[in-house]
Design a protein around this motif. Structure first.
Motif, mmCIF file in Angstrom:
data_model
loop_
_atom_site.group_PDB
_atom_site.id
_atom_site.type_symbol
_atom_site.label_atom_id
_atom_site.label_comp_id
_atom_site.label_asym_id
_atom_site.label_seq_id
_atom_site.Cartn_x
_atom_site.Cartn_y
_atom_site.Cartn_z
ATOM 1 N N THR A 109 8.097 24.588 -10.354
ATOM 2 C CA THR A 109 8.217 23.919 -9.053
ATOM 3 C C THR A 109 9.597 24.147 -8.454
ATOM 4 O OG1 THR A 109 6.635 22.207 -9.730
ATOM 5 C CG2 THR A 109 8.052 21.720 -7.847
ATOM 6 N N LEU A 110 10.633 24.016 -9.276
ATOM 7 C CA LEU A 110 11.995 24.252 -8.801
ATOM 8 C C LEU A 110 12.182 25.694 -8.330
ATOM 9 C CD1 LEU A 110 14.167 22.275 -11.389
ATOM 10 C CD2 LEU A 110 13.981 21.837 -8.936
ATOM 11 N N LEU A 111 11.619 26.634 -9.042
ATOM 12 C CA LEU A 111 11.771 28.046 -8.656
ATOM 13 C C LEU A 111 11.038 28.353 -7.350
ATOM 14 C CD1 LEU A 111 11.436 29.759 -12.157
ATOM 15 C CD2 LEU A 111 13.502 29.461 -10.775
ATOM 16 N N VAL A 112 9.862 27.743 -7.176
ATOM 17 C CA VAL A 112 9.151 27.931 -5.903
ATOM 18 C C VAL A 112 9.957 27.343 -4.753
ATOM 19 C CG1 VAL A 112 7.093 27.284 -4.596
ATOM 20 C CG2 VAL A 112 6.872 28.053 -6.962
ATOM 21 N N CYS A 113 10.515 26.159 -4.962
ATOM 22 C CA CYS A 113 11.329 25.532 -3.915
ATOM 23 C C CYS A 113 12.607 26.335 -3.668
ATOM 24 C CB CYS A 113 11.676 24.102 -4.312
ATOM 25 S SG CYS A 113 10.247 22.989 -4.352
ATOM 26 N N GLU A 114 13.159 26.942 -4.720
ATOM 27 C CA GLU A 114 14.336 27.789 -4.531
ATOM 28 C C GLU A 114 14.018 28.967 -3.611
ATOM 29 O OE1 GLU A 114 17.389 30.654 -7.096
ATOM 30 O OE2 GLU A 114 15.722 29.611 -8.100
ATOM 31 N N GLY A 115 12.870 29.580 -3.834
ATOM 32 C CA GLY A 115 12.478 30.689 -2.968
ATOM 33 C C GLY A 115 12.238 30.262 -1.537
ATOM 34 N N LEU A 116 11.572 29.118 -1.351
ATOM 35 C CA LEU A 116 11.339 28.619 0.006
ATOM 36 C C LEU A 116 12.646 28.227 0.679
ATOM 37 C CD1 LEU A 116 8.166 26.410 -0.595
ATOM 38 C CD2 LEU A 116 8.275 28.657 0.515
ATOM 39 N N ASP A 145 17.506 25.833 11.086
ATOM 40 C CA ASP A 145 17.805 26.174 9.691
ATOM 41 C C ASP A 145 17.988 24.905 8.859
ATOM 42 O OD1 ASP A 145 18.733 28.404 7.728
ATOM 43 O OD2 ASP A 145 20.317 26.898 7.629
ATOM 44 N N THR A 146 18.748 23.949 9.398
ATOM 45 C CA THR A 146 18.982 22.702 8.671
ATOM 46 C C THR A 146 17.698 21.904 8.503
ATOM 47 O OG1 THR A 146 21.236 22.617 9.561
ATOM 48 C CG2 THR A 146 20.328 20.579 8.644
ATOM 49 N N ALA A 147 16.901 21.812 9.569
ATOM 50 C CA ALA A 147 15.643 21.064 9.484
ATOM 51 C C ALA A 147 14.700 21.688 8.457
ATOM 52 C CB ALA A 147 14.981 21.017 10.862
ATOM 53 N N TYR A 148 14.645 23.012 8.423
ATOM 54 C CA TYR A 148 13.782 23.699 7.459
ATOM 55 C C TYR A 148 14.231 23.404 6.030
ATOM 56 C CZ TYR A 148 11.699 27.521 4.798
ATOM 57 O OH TYR A 148 11.021 28.251 3.850
ATOM 58 N N LYS A 149 15.539 23.495 5.778
ATOM 59 C CA LYS A 149 16.040 23.269 4.420
ATOM 60 C C LYS A 149 15.838 21.821 3.985
ATOM 61 C CE LYS A 149 19.442 27.001 4.417
ATOM 62 N NZ LYS A 149 20.887 27.366 4.372
ATOM 63 N N VAL A 150 16.039 20.881 4.905
ATOM 64 C CA VAL A 150 15.809 19.471 4.570
ATOM 65 C C VAL A 150 14.341 19.239 4.224
ATOM 66 C CG1 VAL A 150 15.798 17.135 5.508
ATOM 67 C CG2 VAL A 150 17.773 18.614 5.882
ATOM 68 N N LEU A 151 13.436 19.864 4.985
ATOM 69 C CA LEU A 151 12.005 19.717 4.707
ATOM 70 C C LEU A 151 11.649 20.270 3.333
ATOM 71 C CD1 LEU A 151 9.152 18.985 5.654
ATOM 72 C CD2 LEU A 151 9.008 21.248 6.713
ATOM 73 N N VAL A 152 12.222 21.428 2.979
ATOM 74 C CA VAL A 152 11.954 22.014 1.665
ATOM 75 C C VAL A 152 12.478 21.110 0.558
ATOM 76 C CG1 VAL A 152 12.516 23.945 0.142
ATOM 77 C CG2 VAL A 152 11.883 24.387 2.505
ATOM 78 N N ILE A 153 13.670 20.550 0.740
ATOM 79 C CA ILE A 153 14.238 19.661 -0.275
ATOM 80 C C ILE A 153 13.375 18.412 -0.449
ATOM 81 C CG2 ILE A 153 16.205 18.175 -0.797
ATOM 82 C CD1 ILE A 153 17.997 20.252 0.500
ATOM 83 N N VAL A 157 11.520 17.410 -3.932
ATOM 84 C CA VAL A 157 11.711 16.119 -4.620
ATOM 85 C C VAL A 157 10.372 15.403 -4.798
ATOM 86 C CG1 VAL A 157 12.762 13.843 -4.425
ATOM 87 C CG2 VAL A 157 14.086 15.878 -3.835
ATOM 88 N N ALA A 158 9.515 15.451 -3.782
ATOM 89 C CA ALA A 158 8.203 14.803 -3.888
ATOM 90 C C ALA A 158 7.347 15.468 -4.961
ATOM 91 C CB ALA A 158 7.500 14.843 -2.536
ATOM 92 N N ALA A 159 7.389 16.809 -5.014
ATOM 93 C CA ALA A 159 6.588 17.519 -6.022
ATOM 94 C C ALA A 159 7.099 17.230 -7.432
ATOM 95 C CB ALA A 159 6.628 19.024 -5.742
ATOM 96 N N LEU A 160 8.423 17.203 -7.605
ATOM 97 C CA LEU A 160 8.981 16.899 -8.924
ATOM 98 C C LEU A 160 8.646 15.471 -9.339
ATOM 99 C CD1 LEU A 160 12.502 18.568 -8.593
ATOM 100 C CD2 LEU A 160 10.531 19.416 -9.870
ATOM 101 N N ALA A 161 8.728 14.543 -8.390
ATOM 102 C CA ALA A 161 8.377 13.161 -8.703
ATOM 103 C C ALA A 161 6.912 13.037 -9.086
ATOM 104 C CB ALA A 161 8.708 12.262 -7.515
ATOM 105 N N GLN A 162 6.065 13.785 -8.420
ATOM 106 C CA GLN A 162 4.641 13.769 -8.739
ATOM 107 C C GLN A 162 4.387 14.299 -10.155
ATOM 108 O OE1 GLN A 162 2.232 12.609 -6.672
ATOM 109 N NE2 GLN A 162 0.629 12.960 -8.208
ATOM 110 N N GLU A 163 5.147 15.310 -10.562
ATOM 111 C CA GLU A 163 4.970 15.899 -11.886
ATOM 112 C C GLU A 163 5.360 14.935 -12.992
ATOM 113 O OE1 GLU A 163 3.572 18.600 -12.839
ATOM 114 O OE2 GLU A 163 3.158 19.351 -10.820
ATOM 115 N N VAL A 164 6.416 14.165 -12.770
ATOM 116 C CA VAL A 164 6.874 13.247 -13.826
ATOM 117 C C VAL A 164 6.160 11.907 -13.765
ATOM 118 C CG1 VAL A 164 9.124 14.339 -13.975
ATOM 119 C CG2 VAL A 164 8.800 12.435 -12.398
ATOM 120 N N GLY A 165 5.262 11.722 -12.783
ATOM 121 C CA GLY A 165 4.429 10.532 -12.761
ATOM 122 C C GLY A 165 4.875 9.399 -11.879
ATOM 123 N N PHE A 166 5.809 9.650 -10.975
ATOM 124 C CA PHE A 166 6.220 8.599 -10.049
ATOM 125 C C PHE A 166 5.118 8.347 -9.025
ATOM 126 C CE2 PHE A 166 10.497 9.537 -11.556
ATOM 127 C CZ PHE A 166 11.040 8.262 -11.628
#
Length: 360
Positions: A109-116, A145-153, A157-166
């Motif tokens: 997930t982190l690597l996909v977000c890094e690419g995006l 550019d800033t809006a795009y990067k904020v959206l990706v971040i 964070v939402a995807a990582l939280a979903q993976e750990v069960g939040f």
């Protein structure tokens, strides 16, 4: 004994190994998996990705995605190899396999977000159909550019939280309420932000233009997402909020091809009609002969009778939109009018009061 390793068996076709031979076989498979992952990563970096980048793609975003995912894809190969190698080994702790899977999914997930995140140039494609002035606007490009990067971040964070069960649903609902509260408190700031975007897209004026907004007149020196800075003739810096600009009438002198030159010329009441007619004729001739004026707009007419003067309307349009150049043209024309007044023997009028004393 502190620990023990169970399930030490390895089956390959009709060959069944147990004990330490099985452990050695599994370790050998893990090493082979790591070697295969290293070879695939090396092939991608040397041949695969460069070959894809060398191709021509119909979609303009494809080269951007390939460049941004070049490094993350190579890291994905390493992550896959490490996970498969680790999963192929026997583990004494039952929860290790599940932990490895969770870690693997988090890393991917982190690597996909890094690419995006690295593909922020995709935001510039939204301006592909706009004019060159808008596409070259650094402030608008920076915002996208800033809006795009904020959206990706946020998505990362939402995807990582979903993976750990939040509980993402509860978090999103709470964030929505907080966002609503903040938006109500910062309503004016949001209005200025959207007004700034409208100004950058609609471009009613640009940096360097001479504009008038309400009672503020001057040169635009900066446009940002909250306000516009205008330097007036006395070098005062006026900061006008973008929402006020969007709700006001903006006069942009830089967009007009001519500037008006118009005033009432007051002469004394002692001027005779022949002198007035000669003066108006000479003024008309001077304006028509001047290279500064638009010949079809020159007007010299007797306008009205004032309290202390006979007022002659002098009107023309000067062929410039630069303020400094207009001032110089106006200066030359005013001096020419003084010469004509002196040559025709006509005096300028000034406010005066006549007092009559009645004798008893």
């Amino acid at each position: 004994m502190i620990f023990s390793i169970r399930d030490l068996s390895f089956e390959f076709g009709s060959v069944l190994l147990e004990g330490w031979f099985a452990l050695a076989a599994r370790a050998g498979c893990a090493l082979l998996i790591l070697l295969a992952a290293w070879l695939v990563r090396r092939w991608l970096s040397k041949k695969g990705i460069p070959a894809l980048l060398a191709r021509k793609w119909h979609f303009n975003g494809t080269p951007i995605l390939l460049r941004s995912f070049a490094v993350p894809i190579q890291r994905m190969c390493t992550a896959v190899g490490v996970y498969l190698a680790a999963a192929s080994l026997p583990w004494a702790i039952p929860g290790i396999a599940k932990l490895l899977l969770v870690c693997f999914r988090l890393v991917m997930t982190l690597l996909v977000c890094e690419g995006l995140y690295a593909a922020s140039d995709l935001a510039d494609l939204l301006l592909a159909s706009c004019s060159p002035e808008i596409r070259s606007n650094k402030t608008l490009c920076s915002l996208l550019d800033t809006a795009y990067k904020v959206l990706v971040i946020v998505l990362c964070v939402a995807a990582l939280a979903q993976e750990v069960g939040f509980p993402i649903g509860s978090i999103v609902a709470g964030a929505g309420l907080v966002g609503l509260t903040i938006s109500l408190a910062a309503q004016e700031s949001a209005s200025n932000l959207f007004s700034g975007i409208v100004i950058l897209l609609d471009k009613p004026f640009s940096v360097g233009d001479w504009i008038t907004v309400g009672d503020v007149e001057g040169e635009v020196i900066d446009i940002n997402f909250r306000s516009t800075r205008i330097r007036s003739l006395d070098k005062t810096i006026n900061v006008v909020t973008n929402s006020k600009i969007c709700s006001s009438t903006v006069q942009n002198a830089a967009l007009r091809t001519m500037r008006p030159y118009k005033f009432n010329l007051g002469v004394t009441y002692g001027t005779t009609r022949p002198k007035l007619e000669q003066l108006m004729k000479d003024l008309q001739t001077m304006l028509d002969a001047s290279p500064y004026t638009n010949k079809d707009t020159n007007i010299v007419q007797l306008a009205n009778f004032g309290d202390s003067s006979i007022n002659i309307l002098v009107s023309a349009y000067l062929l410039t939109n630069a303020y400094a150049e207009f001032l110089q043209m106006q200066n030359d024309l005013n001096l020419n009018i003084m010469d004509i007044m002196q040559a025709d023997g006509v005096d300028f009028a000034f406010p005066s009061t006549s007092v009559y004393i009645e004798k008893n």
